[in-house]
Design a protein around this motif. Sequence first.
Motif, PDB file in Angstrom:
ATOM      1  N   TYR A   1      -9.711-116.079  -7.101  1.00 11.23           N
ATOM      2  CA  TYR A   1     -10.528-115.516  -8.179  1.00 11.23           C
ATOM      3  C   TYR A   1     -10.668-113.998  -8.135  1.00 11.23           C
ATOM      4  CZ  TYR A   1     -12.130-120.362  -8.615  1.00 11.23           C
ATOM      5  OH  TYR A   1     -12.186-121.714  -8.771  1.00 11.23           O
ATOM      6  N   GLY A   2     -10.196-113.359  -7.076  1.00  7.65           N
ATOM      7  CA  GLY A   2     -10.480-111.944  -6.882  1.00  7.65           C
ATOM      8  C   GLY A   2     -10.065-111.062  -8.043  1.00  7.65           C
ATOM      9  N   GLU A   3      -8.823-111.193  -8.494  1.00 11.98           N
ATOM     10  CA  GLU A   3      -8.330-110.322  -9.565  1.00 11.98           C
ATOM     11  C   GLU A   3      -9.105-110.528 -10.856  1.00 11.98           C
ATOM     12  OE1 GLU A   3      -4.200-111.133  -9.917  1.00 11.98           O
ATOM     13  OE2 GLU A   3      -3.692-110.317  -7.925  1.00 11.98           O
ATOM     14  N   SER A   4      -9.263-111.776 -11.263  1.00  8.76           N
ATOM     15  CA  SER A   4      -9.919-112.040 -12.552  1.00  8.76           C
ATOM     16  C   SER A   4     -11.399-111.689 -12.501  1.00  8.76           C
ATOM     17  CB  SER A   4      -9.735-113.502 -12.959  1.00  8.76           C
ATOM     18  OG  SER A   4     -10.297-114.379 -12.006  1.00  8.76           O
ATOM     19  N   PHE A   5     -12.085-112.007 -11.398  1.00  8.14           N
ATOM     20  CA  PHE A   5     -13.502-111.684 -11.308  1.00  8.14           C
ATOM     21  C   PHE A   5     -13.723-110.177 -11.242  1.00  8.14           C
ATOM     22  CE2 PHE A   5     -15.471-115.822  -9.404  1.00  8.14           C
ATOM     23  CZ  PHE A   5     -15.280-116.445 -10.632  1.00  8.14           C
ATOM     24  N   SER A   6     -12.853-109.465 -10.532  1.00  7.86           N
ATOM     25  CA  SER A   6     -13.036-108.019 -10.376  1.00  7.86           C
ATOM     26  C   SER A   6     -12.932-107.300 -11.716  1.00  7.86           C
ATOM     27  CB  SER A   6     -12.016-107.455  -9.388  1.00  7.86           C
ATOM     28  OG  SER A   6     -12.163-106.050  -9.277  1.00  7.86           O
TER      29      SER A   6
END
Length: 422
Positions: A348-353
């Motif tokens: 989820y890191g890319e989309s949440f960031s």
Amino acid sequence: MSSVTPTRTEVLVVGAGPAGSGAAAWAARLGSDVVLADAAVFPRDKTCGDGLTPRAIGELERLGLRDWVRAHTVNQGLRAHGFGQTLHLPWPGGSLPDWGSAVARTELDDHLRTTAIKAGATGIDGVRAVDVRRESGRVRAVTFTQGGRSASRSFEIECERLVVADGVRSPLGKVLGREWHRETVYGVAGRCYVASSTHADDPWISSHLELRNERREVLSGYGWIFPLGRDAGGVNLGVGTLATAKRPADVAIKPLMSLYADQRRAEFGLGEELRMPTSALLPMGGAVSNVAGRNWALIGDAAACVNPLNGEGIDYGLETGRLLAELLAEDPDADLATVWPALLRDHYGESFSIARRLAGLVTVPRLLPALGPIGMRSDLLMTLALRWMGNLVTDEDRDRAARVWRWAGRRSLAREARPLFG
């Protein structure tokens, strides 16, 4: 539900919402002895928009619940209103289903919990997790209380692995050291149920991106009307605003919800009574730390797995429950303190960031009134926005829109001052 409270189990799941019940169902199907515990007695309500996006539908299909969901309302996309425009934006499909739904959480959560029990989990409700017993850096048991103050009892359930899925406030997570960091964007939302003479069976969910207060000022949020089907006879109506520690939300949610209903009453044939109004604060986009220890992990809302752009959390709850159950089955001895945060960041890191960075911009005064009319004049921009805001992009997608979203996410993630989920 078991009539005898278990004293020990391999996997103990605390919280029987979509995340906890999903985790319990998958862990039981994968061969573990599972206990699923919740503080409430089911069926019970939960503050939520009740919307099931294609991402959530995909997880429910994995659980074998496609026909059950389709027996409820089925919608084909989003009707976006705002700044003098109305756009009909179909769900994009691709690697995800091309349809959505909406099921009241009273019914959805009860059915998911029943699905977990049918898979082999032992369900106990009306028991509140209040503490843990640790030995050698591991959680060995969880302490529960049951009953009112005058006649309460406490007991322990020993476990080899602990899954914490007790919601946005996560009381057991706090005992374990969970901390919510409010410098990044968070949500303030409320919902109610309203009768509708014209839109209970609408094939579109509606979102009003031009949410105004009583002074006609545009707020950093949106209102929604989600049809629940002809049998339900009404809609889920709610409002949500975005805030940060620097720019807190200066709104009273329940009066704003009432104002929004008044503004939309004629158009949507809404009744006068706003039933079961509730509100909640939503940590979003991985803005919590201490999400795991040696043999325990937080999932779903407890781990702030909530979309910063639309407040959606059911899909991430179901996903994280499945991902953790699969991880525990593949490597029962995994050190979750390192493996679980890394898996969440990878997934989820890319989309949440990038999503929480964009959501933070919406809280800047006068930005939404300036950019909103431009976006609403373009079907192409809003179609992209629907896909990105809903995180309807998967690792399997290779089209240009998916590549742009992942490219922006990577660059956003590299600039984070605090690691997501850490």
